[in-house]
Design an enzyme around this catalytic site. Structure first.
Site, mmCIF file in Angstrom:
data_model
loop_
_atom_site.group_PDB
_atom_site.id
_atom_site.type_symbol
_atom_site.label_atom_id
_atom_site.label_comp_id
_atom_site.label_asym_id
_atom_site.label_seq_id
_atom_site.Cartn_x
_atom_site.Cartn_y
_atom_site.Cartn_z
ATOM 1 N N ARG A 239 0.846 -1.191 0.000
ATOM 2 C CA ARG A 239 0.000 0.000 0.000
ATOM 3 C C ARG A 239 0.882 1.243 0.000
ATOM 4 N NH1 ARG A 239 -3.826 -2.615 -1.520
ATOM 5 N NH2 ARG A 239 -5.527 -3.332 -0.217
ATOM 6 N N HIS A 287 -1.149 0.813 -9.756
ATOM 7 C CA HIS A 287 -1.841 -0.171 -8.897
ATOM 8 C C HIS A 287 -2.465 -1.291 -9.749
ATOM 9 C CE1 HIS A 287 -3.465 -0.531 -4.578
ATOM 10 N NE2 HIS A 287 -3.570 -1.711 -5.162
HETATM 11 O O1 LIG Z 1 -4.740 -3.831 -3.751
HETATM 12 C C1 LIG Z 1 -5.370 -4.765 -4.043
HETATM 13 C C2 LIG Z 1 -5.914 -5.766 -3.142
HETATM 14 O O2 LIG Z 1 -6.045 -5.544 -1.936
HETATM 15 O O3 LIG Z 1 -6.242 -6.851 -3.651
#
Ligand SMILES: O=CC(=O)O
Length: 324
Positions: A239, A287
């Site tokens: 994160r 992401h």
């Molecule tokens: O960030 C993505 C997840 O938590 O799968």
């Protein structure tokens, strides 16, 4: 082909709320309907009677809403992480919170991590630049067996990435909060506070796949970088909040770190003009390390709801005390 999970005659159709501050979660509806055609829906802006809602499927849910649902039996994340749910200060703590665990999603993360490690280890950022300029120049080849990768976080995703890298011949170590008894051969395990310095000291590449909790927030900081070999590479596939942005920039400026691959950034989307963009030592991806198929989210939500309604605890439930 999807097999319906709960025939309509199995009882009252489940009523599912789709809750997110940042995503239009209606993309999930066809996958749920394929499994349970009579399903009932609620969305954040049309919750209807709160007492009808059995399960909430969430990605960064609006704070305070889950607590207003008196008959809620399940809170289901659409991803592997559940931090975005525990971030709600009004979370009803008695309701189980589940993650999605799915082979394709795990494999997706392994390919991302393997690519990131190989990309830097084999100097592909240099070759990409050189190719644009028509420069034929070779960089030194270090065999994978001489490149040490440390993986912080040995959950399902971390362990799979560790296995994939070990299969490619890298020297892989992993670090977890508590000892792991089932580590595959060839992967060195470290744990707890005492296990971190040896992991960092031997990490030419450090991969962060930790869950985000109060203990791991800011894990990628100046002190961590200082314990790594000079010129090392950091991969953040966890994160954005794991990383202290200023500490990364300073470590790259001093040469303590040589490169960073970031799939998670402190702000997402990363704003134009941010110091990470256009930085020669940073590669940002938006992401995308992995994704969970809608079919898996729908199936696991319905299975988990059925399990909790029959008094069972799904295997993918997070531990509320640990926060992951
Ligand atoms: O960030 C993505 C997840 O938590 O799968």
């Amino acid at each position: 082909m999807s097999v319906p999970i709960l025939p309509p005659e199995a009882g009252r159709p489940p009523c599912i709320a789709l809750l997110s501050r940042v995503l239009d979660m209606r993309y999930l509806m066809p996958a749920f309907q394929a499994l349970r055609p009579d399903i009932e829906w609620r969305t954040g802006d049309a919750l209807g009677k709160p007492e009808d809602i059995d399960a909430a499927v969430c990605w960064q849910p609006p704070h305070g809403v889950l607590r207003t649902l008196p008959n809620l039996r399940l809170i289901q994340s659409i991803g592997a992480g559940v931090d975005h749910i525990y971030a709600d200060p009004a979370l009803p703590r008695h309701v189980p919170v589940c993650r999605v665990a799915e082979a394709g999603m795990t494999a997706g993360m392994s390919t991302y991590v393997a690519w990131a490690v190989i990309n830097r280890h084999r100097h592909f950022p240099d070759y990409t630049r050189n190719s644009v300029q028509g420069i034929w120049r070779e960089s030194p080849i270090v065999p994978p067996s001489e490149h040490r990768v440390g993986i912080a976080g040995l959950g399902r995703l971390g362990l799979a990435a560790a296995r994939a890298l070990a299969a490619l011949g890298y020297r892989v170590s992993g670090w977890s909060r508590s000892p792991k008894t089932d580590l595959p051969e060839g992967i060195t395990g470290y744990h707890g506070a005492a296990g971190l310095p040896p992991l960092l000291a031997a990490a030419d590449t450090l991969v962060c796949l930790l869950p985000l909790t109060d203990d791991t927030r800011g894990f990628l900081n100046a002190d961590t970088f200082a314990q790594m070999p000079r010129g090392a590479h950091v991969v953040n596939a966890g994160r954005g909040e794991h990383l202290v942005a200023q500490d990364l920039l300073a470590a790259l400026a001093s040469g303590q770190l040589g490169y960073a691959t970031l799939d998670a950034t402190p702000e997402e989307p990363l704003p134009q003009g941010h110091a990470f963009w256009n930085h020669p030592g940073i590669l940002v991806t938006p992401h995308i390390a992995t994704r969970t198929p809608a079919e898996a989210i729908a199936r696991q939500t319905l299975e988990n709801l059925l399990a909790v309604q029959s008094g069972k605890r799904p295997e993918t439930c997070a531990d509320a005390a640990r926060g992951y």
